[in-house]
Design a protein around this motif. Sequence first.
Motif: not given
Length: 358
Positions: A159-160, A162-166, A213-214
């Motif tokens: 869930v990157l 959510y946590r920091a952005g892609l 997740h995107t």
Amino acid sequence: MLVDHHCHSVVAEELDEAAFAALITESDRPPAAGTSPFDSAIGLAVRRWCPPLLGLAALVGADAYLEARRAVGADAATARMLAAAGLTDLLVDTGLTEARGRPLLPPAELAALAGARLHEVVRLESVAAAVRAPAPTWPEAVAEALAEACAEAVAVKSVLAYRAGLDIPGGPPDRSEVVRAAGARTDGRITDPVLLRHLLWSAVGLGLPIQLHTGFGDPDLRLHRADPAMLVDFVRAVEPDGVPLVLLHGYPYHRQAAWLAQAFPHVYADVGLTLSYTGPRAAAVLGEVLELAPFGKVLFSTDAYGLPELYPVGAAQFQRALGTVLDDWRAAGDCTAEDALQIGAALGHGNARRLYGI
């Protein structure tokens, strides 16, 4: 025959109107005065597909549906919804144990009610959050914990977004960076971009497909940083390892996800959540995914979470959308009936079986 390659467990207890409505929206806020989550595309989809499972006509009002649901009982309603989805396999993200403060069914019970085989997807951040090793040994402790957690898993999830952005650098962080970031942690939640990148590259080392997740989600997200096109440096860096990257959801960036799946052999695109939430427009959105994405790279899922109704809704929305798209193609002479059958089988179950080895 459908393989749900990304989903979650559900709440099996009685739900009043407010609790039910809260589970058909990605928002964790109360609705604005005078509005209801039922008054939305996904609300229409729930009213379209679920009332017949309780003996009612499609599109009955929310009050009548909830009254019938209470009369049947939560256990029976949950069982009917899960069985009606017609799923053969569930790939369950086990990183969540509650929804809106209510406990979720254990995954084995979920699969039993659905009449499906259970396969575990391990959430990277949930495993790492439980690691309490000192900073100097944290990287090795996390690797050990992930290896143990994934012993029976078919995939991992991040869930990157959510946590920091892609929008992250392509390669892994230096070990010294990871140790420094681990030492600066103040609680269990993993939010530091360095630690999140380290988790991703630890997952690459496992060799399992990585679900990411995107696109849209709850208000914890900064939507513009969930565009999968931002992952291109990471995608390129992972390519030599050949580890599959599965871009979940995507909307409204589903065309970017489709491009990545077309451009890189190890990238796949998912249509779960998106088709449920776009309701009557699901066929148009699926058609946009299939403009570029190879048919062997697109996967069905419900991404059902919390509300049992989201399983039959997700399955029905996918099947109707795909049927509409393929019927239009056939009518226009753009594919044969055999082509349509092969595409449907690939998206519904074949691609997932090949990708996850199930």
